[in-house]
Design an enzyme around this catalytic site. Structure first.
Site, short mmCIF file in Angstrom:
data_model
loop_
_atom_site.label_atom_id
_atom_site.label_comp_id
_atom_site.label_asym_id
_atom_site.label_seq_id
_atom_site.Cartn_x
_atom_site.Cartn_y
_atom_site.Cartn_z
N CYS A 1 53.95 48.16 55.33
CA CYS A 1 53.77 46.77 55.75
C CYS A 1 54.87 46.32 56.71
O CYS A 1 54.75 45.28 57.35
CB CYS A 1 53.73 45.85 54.54
SG CYS A 1 52.36 46.24 53.44
N HIS B 1 57.16 38.93 54.63
CA HIS B 1 55.88 39.62 54.47
C HIS B 1 55.11 38.94 53.33
O HIS B 1 55.70 38.56 52.32
CB HIS B 1 56.13 41.09 54.16
CG HIS B 1 54.91 41.84 53.75
ND1 HIS B 1 53.72 41.73 54.43
CD2 HIS B 1 54.68 42.68 52.72
CE1 HIS B 1 52.82 42.50 53.84
NE2 HIS B 1 53.37 43.08 52.80
N ASN C 1 47.15 39.73 51.71
CA ASN C 1 48.15 40.62 52.28
C ASN C 1 47.48 41.51 53.34
O ASN C 1 46.76 42.43 53.01
CB ASN C 1 48.75 41.47 51.16
CG ASN C 1 49.75 42.50 51.65
OD1 ASN C 1 49.96 42.65 52.86
ND2 ASN C 1 50.36 43.22 50.73
O1 UT7 Z 1 52.59 44.83 50.80
C1 UT7 Z 1 53.43 45.57 49.95
C2 UT7 Z 1 52.64 46.10 48.84
N1 UT7 Z 1 52.25 45.25 47.77
C3 UT7 Z 1 53.02 44.45 47.01
O2 UT7 Z 1 54.12 44.11 47.35
C4 UT7 Z 1 52.49 44.05 45.69
C5 UT7 Z 1 53.58 44.01 44.66
N2 UT7 Z 1 53.11 43.80 43.31
C6 UT7 Z 1 52.49 42.68 42.88
O3 UT7 Z 1 52.27 41.77 43.65
C7 UT7 Z 1 52.16 42.56 41.41
O4 UT7 Z 1 52.83 43.58 40.71
C8 UT7 Z 1 50.64 42.65 41.12
C9 UT7 Z 1 49.94 41.40 41.67
C10 UT7 Z 1 50.05 43.89 41.73
C11 UT7 Z 1 50.41 42.66 39.62
O5 UT7 Z 1 50.96 41.52 39.01
P1 UT7 Z 1 51.86 41.63 37.71
O6 UT7 Z 1 52.19 40.27 37.31
O7 UT7 Z 1 52.99 42.57 38.06
O8 UT7 Z 1 50.87 42.25 36.68
P2 UT7 Z 1 50.99 43.61 35.89
O9 UT7 Z 1 50.73 44.78 36.81
O10 UT7 Z 1 52.27 43.64 35.12
O11 UT7 Z 1 49.80 43.48 34.90
C12 UT7 Z 1 49.73 42.45 33.93
C13 UT7 Z 1 48.34 42.42 33.36
C14 UT7 Z 1 47.79 43.79 33.01
O12 UT7 Z 1 47.05 43.68 31.82
P3 UT7 Z 1 47.69 44.14 30.41
O13 UT7 Z 1 47.99 45.60 30.59
O14 UT7 Z 1 48.91 43.29 30.25
O15 UT7 Z 1 46.60 43.85 29.46
C15 UT7 Z 1 46.84 44.10 34.14
O16 UT7 Z 1 45.80 44.95 33.77
O17 UT7 Z 1 47.45 41.89 34.34
C16 UT7 Z 1 46.32 42.74 34.49
N3 UT7 Z 1 45.80 42.63 35.84
C17 UT7 Z 1 44.82 41.79 36.18
N4 UT7 Z 1 44.10 40.93 35.45
C18 UT7 Z 1 43.18 40.22 36.10
C19 UT7 Z 1 46.22 43.30 36.95
N5 UT7 Z 1 45.50 42.91 38.02
C20 UT7 Z 1 44.62 41.98 37.56
C21 UT7 Z 1 43.61 41.20 38.17
N6 UT7 Z 1 42.92 40.35 37.40
N7 UT7 Z 1 43.34 41.29 39.49
#
Ligand code: UT7
Length: 325
Positions: free
Chosen positions: A113, A252, A282
């Site tokens: 990115c 970004h 994004n």
């Molecule tokens: O451009 C550069 C590349 N990208 C980034 O910089 C992205 C960086 N990362 C992020 O923005 C975040 O880590 C995410 C948005 C990808 C995820 O958010 P998070 O708050 O870190 O969530 P998590 O991965 O810790 O997951 C928490 C929960 C999980 O469920 P359990 O295991 O706690 O039951 C996930 O399965 O949220 C769940 N989850 C969702 N639920 C509903 C993950 N994605 C989703 C979703 N809808 N879209």
């Protein structure tokens, strides 16, 4: 010699995809996406459009804004992670589409990115050395095609778009300085696994869905928050710039929580932070030039404003650029 932006342009596809659209086929909700990422909607390219098509529209707008003709461009650099094809370079296709075939060099630059920041810094060197007069630097993506529609952890985050800038000599202001950084030892956190020489496309790749992006969201999140403040501070220290002198902070757009945490760590108030992720998601290498073009076209960016741009992404890479408008 002062080098700055002579013209800016961007293009965001027309098709709007809302969070509610994902509720129909993914175990997700508008509430989750909105609160965890800040995204309300994003744009998807039309089926007939590839990255070079978006880049071409942005490039034409930037040329028009700079009041330059295609033949005035000495080099085209496209920062992208979703090129039309592995080769030829998307920059060569853009060269042809803007009507500059055979008239300049053109290449793609892959830095996750951070691609546009890397491209702008690269273009800057060609002008500073006196080798070239005008360099067209583009960040363009149809990155949504590289995302797995069955993976709620990535599919809801991304959008398509393109932003372009013509770099050249300016009388006042311009790019003051930059920082580029990469840490290849943690590259496994954000990968498009197949289709390269490590894992060419095969039946196995199809079964593993290796033709889609794999992301370790939490690790990328931590890296991003850390990098926003670390690399920005380094650049501000190097240039003896005080935080309060920054007029616009353009990070970004990967997650509004990353933006808020990064700005807070750095000590920049949110009024100075440009946020476009709510509408566009994004769009990877396109987010920074698109956001810059938006405040420019809205008339918010004023002559003499000090702009700090910072990006991070696959590699893992990060980069920052300080510019006086
Ligand atoms: O451009 C550069 C590349 N990208 C980034 O910089 C992205 C960086 N990362 C992020 O923005 C975040 O880590 C995410 C948005 C990808 C995820 O958010 P998070 O708050 O870190 O969530 P998590 O991965 O810790 O997951 C928490 C929960 C999980 O469920 P359990 O295991 O706690 O039951 C996930 O399965 O949220 C769940 N989850 C969702 N639920 C509903 C993950 N994605 C989703 C979703 N809808 N879209």
């Amino acid at each position: 010699m002062r080098v700055g932006i002579l013209g800016l342009g961007s293009y965001i596809p027309e098709k709007i995809v809302t969070n509610y659209d994902f509720e129909k086929f993914l175990d997700t909700s508008d509430e989750w996406i909105r609160t965890r990422t800040g995204i309300i909607e994003r744009r998807f390219a039309d089926e007939t459009q590839a990255t070079s098509d978006l880049a071409t529209i942005a490039a034409k707008r930037a040329l028009e804004d700079a009041n330059l003709r295609p033949e005035d461009i000495d080099l085209i650099i496209v920062g992208t992670n979703s090129p039309d094809t592995l080769y030829p370079a998307t920059a060569c296709l853009v060269q042809d589409k803007i009507g500059a075939s055979g008239k300049c060099g053109a290449f793609d630059l892959q830095a996750g990115c951070t691609g546009w920041v890397y491209a702008a810094v690269t273009g800057l060197q060609f002008i500073k050395t006196g080798a070239y007069k005008h360099v067209l630097v583009i960040g363009a993506e149809v990155i949504t095609r590289l995302m797995d529609p069955t993976d709620k952890g990535t599919y809801v985050l991304f959008g398509d778009g393109a932003g372009a800038a013509v770099l050249g000599e300016v009388e006042e202001g311009g790019i003051i300085d930059f920082e580029l950084y990469a840490d290849g030892s943690i590259s496994e956190h954000l990968v498009y696994p197949a289709g390269g020489s490590r894992k060419p496309f095969s039946e196995e790749v199809l079964k593993e869905r290796g033709y889609y992006t794999k992301m370790n969201g939490n690790e990328v999140f931590k890296f991003s928050v850390r990098e926003i403040s670390r690399i920005s501070k380094k650049l501000l220290d190097k240039t003896n710039t005080r935080l309060e002198d920054i007029d616009w902070f353009i990070p970004h757009q990967a997650n509004v929580r990353i933006i808020q945490a990064g700005a807070e760590k750095l000590g920049i108030p949110m009024e100075k932070v440009v946020v476009t992720i709510d509408k566009f998601g994004n769009s990877s290498a396109a987010t920074v030039p698109v956001s810059l073009d938006i405040i420019y076209k809205e008339g918010k960016l004023k002559k003499g404003d000090l702009v700090l741009m910072v990006s991070f992404g696959a590699g893992m890479t990060s980069g920052a650029m300080l510019m006086r408008w």
